[in-house]
Design an enzyme around this catalytic site. Structure first.
Site, PDB file in Angstrom:
ATOM      1  N   LYS A 183       0.827  -1.337  -0.047  1.00  0.00           N
ATOM      2  CA  LYS A 183       0.073   0.071   0.075  1.00  0.00           C
ATOM      3  C   LYS A 183       0.836   1.217  -0.196  1.00  0.00           C
ATOM      4  O   LYS A 183       2.011   1.132   0.169  1.00  0.00           O
ATOM      5  CB  LYS A 183      -0.887  -0.032   1.169  1.00  0.00           C
ATOM      6  CG  LYS A 183      -1.526  -1.348   1.396  1.00  0.00           C
ATOM      7  CD  LYS A 183      -2.375  -1.961   0.183  1.00  0.00           C
ATOM      8  CE  LYS A 183      -2.838  -3.189   0.862  1.00  0.00           C
ATOM      9  NZ  LYS A 183      -3.728  -4.062   0.085  1.00  0.00           N
TER      10      LYS A 183
HETATM   11  C1  PLP Z   1      -4.507  -5.367   1.061  1.00  0.00           C
HETATM   12  C2  PLP Z   1      -5.990  -5.607   1.132  1.00  0.00           C
HETATM   13  C3  PLP Z   1      -6.670  -6.124   2.257  1.00  0.00           C
HETATM   14  C4  PLP Z   1      -5.884  -6.743   3.432  1.00  0.00           C
HETATM   15  O1  PLP Z   1      -4.927  -5.847   4.281  1.00  0.00           O
HETATM   16  P1  PLP Z   1      -4.045  -6.522   5.129  1.00  0.00           P
HETATM   17  O2  PLP Z   1      -3.544  -5.056   6.004  1.00  0.00           O
HETATM   18  O3  PLP Z   1      -2.860  -7.041   4.462  1.00  0.00           O
HETATM   19  O4  PLP Z   1      -4.737  -7.193   5.900  1.00  0.00           O
HETATM   20  C5  PLP Z   1      -7.798  -6.038   2.501  1.00  0.00           C
HETATM   21  N1  PLP Z   1      -8.449  -5.502   1.212  1.00  0.00           N
HETATM   22  C6  PLP Z   1      -7.968  -5.010   0.154  1.00  0.00           C
HETATM   23  C7  PLP Z   1      -8.949  -4.588  -0.898  1.00  0.00           C
HETATM   24  C8  PLP Z   1      -6.749  -5.020   0.261  1.00  0.00           C
HETATM   25  O5  PLP Z   1      -6.078  -4.526  -1.118  1.00  0.00           O
END
Ligand code: PLP
Length: 380
Positions: A183
């Site tokens: 992210k």
């Molecule tokens: C990355 C992601 C998640 C999960 O995030 P984590 O912090 O790794 O648990 C959930 N939903 C979407 C759409 C994502 O891109």
């Protein structure tokens, strides 16, 4: 062409992150404490919400949200069929049933015109996903939902995004953000749960800390050492560490700069591909800010010179990392076997999984890197 290796994503840190880690390491307070509190306050302010609660991940933030909303067996929760698997998994953690809705091929987000037919008496919530940093059609969604249905934004990719002038994070009962290294800003692993509702915030805070009615910090600094908390709810340990909080605060300070840079280079890609009919650039919000967690194109199979996978293979051989956007969750083994889905049940999600292609876009890329990606694609 010169040899290059361009990653799909790469976090960016500076000396400030190193320095920020000194505080907790020197004080010895490593679990959720003053750094996490400060990170939460800064995050809440940036996203214009009353409350932000740091968690171990976006997945655990989503789980906390559903638990705080008392979602359990017999309840249904609507989710898009094209998303990261965690969006659907958290519903099953609560013993509730995920109800998939297909997505819009242009935006990759929930197709709100298909929601009404999926709402039943058992529908307790909807989890719209702001996929790749583009906010879902929140007004369109609210308009087709009964007032009793809760909305939990999956804002994993949407730190810093906005919709009609308002930041992601305050459109529903809860929103959940991710600080995974894929992210825009990262704490290694980590997440943030936001809400504008005081009561829901208080409940989620208790659930985050084993269901304890007072926190470790309150106990540590409180005047009555004999006090033990009561545990009236079945809680979890979803607390973020202060090491992560310290890094998160610094990263949050970089967020708008990161997005501005990504915005500029996504525009560069858009322009470079404008005259290539087989590659569709990502949709942009009419009013608002795309957070550009990823630059995800759609390869039109009818016009492309080669199948998408072959294109990805050629780019890989040139040192350019690409990825499919994300999954058609109904096509993943666990969901396929449990519910007997076929790929065609959600045709847009199926097509988006098969035809989407994320290109490198992050804050460690040079102009030469972007030009290299463009020329590799143009020479296909
Ligand atoms: C990355 C992601 C998640 C999960 O995030 P984590 O912090 O790794 O648990 C959930 N939903 C979407 C759409 C994502 O891109």
């Amino acid at each position: 062409m010169s040899r290059r290796r361009i990653d799909i994503a790469k976090p960016k840190f500076g000396d400030e992150e190193w320095q920020a880690l000194r505080g907790p390491l020197e004080s010895g307070w490593l679990t959720q404490g003053p750094e996490v509190s400060a990170f939460e306050q800064d995050f809440a302010k940036r996203h214009e919400v009353g409350h932000a609660l740091a968690t171990t991940s976006c997945t655990t933030a989503l789980h906390l949200a559903l638990a705080a909303l008392d979602i359990g067996p017999g309840d249904e929760v609507i989710v898009p069929a094209f998303t990261w698997v965690a969006t659907a998994n958290v519903i099953l953690y609560c013993g509730a049933t995920p109800v998939f809705v297909d997505v819009d091929r242009d935006t990759f987000n929930l197709d709100v015109s298909q929601i009404a037919q999926k709402v039943t008496k058992r529908t307790k919530a909807v989890i719209p996903v702001h996929l790749f940093g583009l906010c879902a059609d929140m007004d369109g969604l609210r308009a087709v939902l009964p007032d009793t249905v809760a909305v939990v934004e999956d804002a994993a990719c949407a730190a810093g995004a906005s919709y009609k002038g308002r930041p992601a994070g305050g459109f529903g009962d809860f929103a959940a953000f991710s600080f995974h290294p894929r992210k825009s800003i990262t704490t290694g692993e980590g997440g943030m749960l936001t809400t504008t509702d005081d009561d829901l915030a208080a409940k989620a805070e208790i659930l985050r800390n084993h269901g304890a009615s007072i926190s470790e910090e309150q106990r540590h600094y409180g005047p009555q050492p004999y006090i033990l908390p009561d545990f009236n709810l079945l809680g979890f340990n979803y607390r973020m560490s202060d090491l992560q909080g310290a890094v998160g605060r610094v990263q949050l300070g970089r967020l708008d700069g990161f997005i501005a840079e990504r915005e500029r280079w996504s525009g560069f890609y858009d322009e470079a591909f404008a005259d290539i009919p087989w590659i569709r650039s990502p949709a942009r919000p009419e009013a608002g800010q795309h957070a550009w967690q990823a630059y995800v194109t759609y390869i039109d199979p009818a016009q492309a010179p080669k199948p998408r996978n072959e294109i990805m293979q050629i780019l890989h051989e040139n040192g350019i990392a690409t990825r499919p956007g994300t999954h058609g969750v109904h096509m993943l083994g666990y969901f396929r076997d449990k519910y007997g889905f076929s790929p065609d049940d959600f045709p847009a999600a199926r097509d988006c999984e098969r035809n989407s292609m994320a290109l490198p876009l992050h804050n460690q890329m040079s102009q030469e890197d972007y030009e290299f990606v463009v020329s590799a694609i143009r020479s296909l």
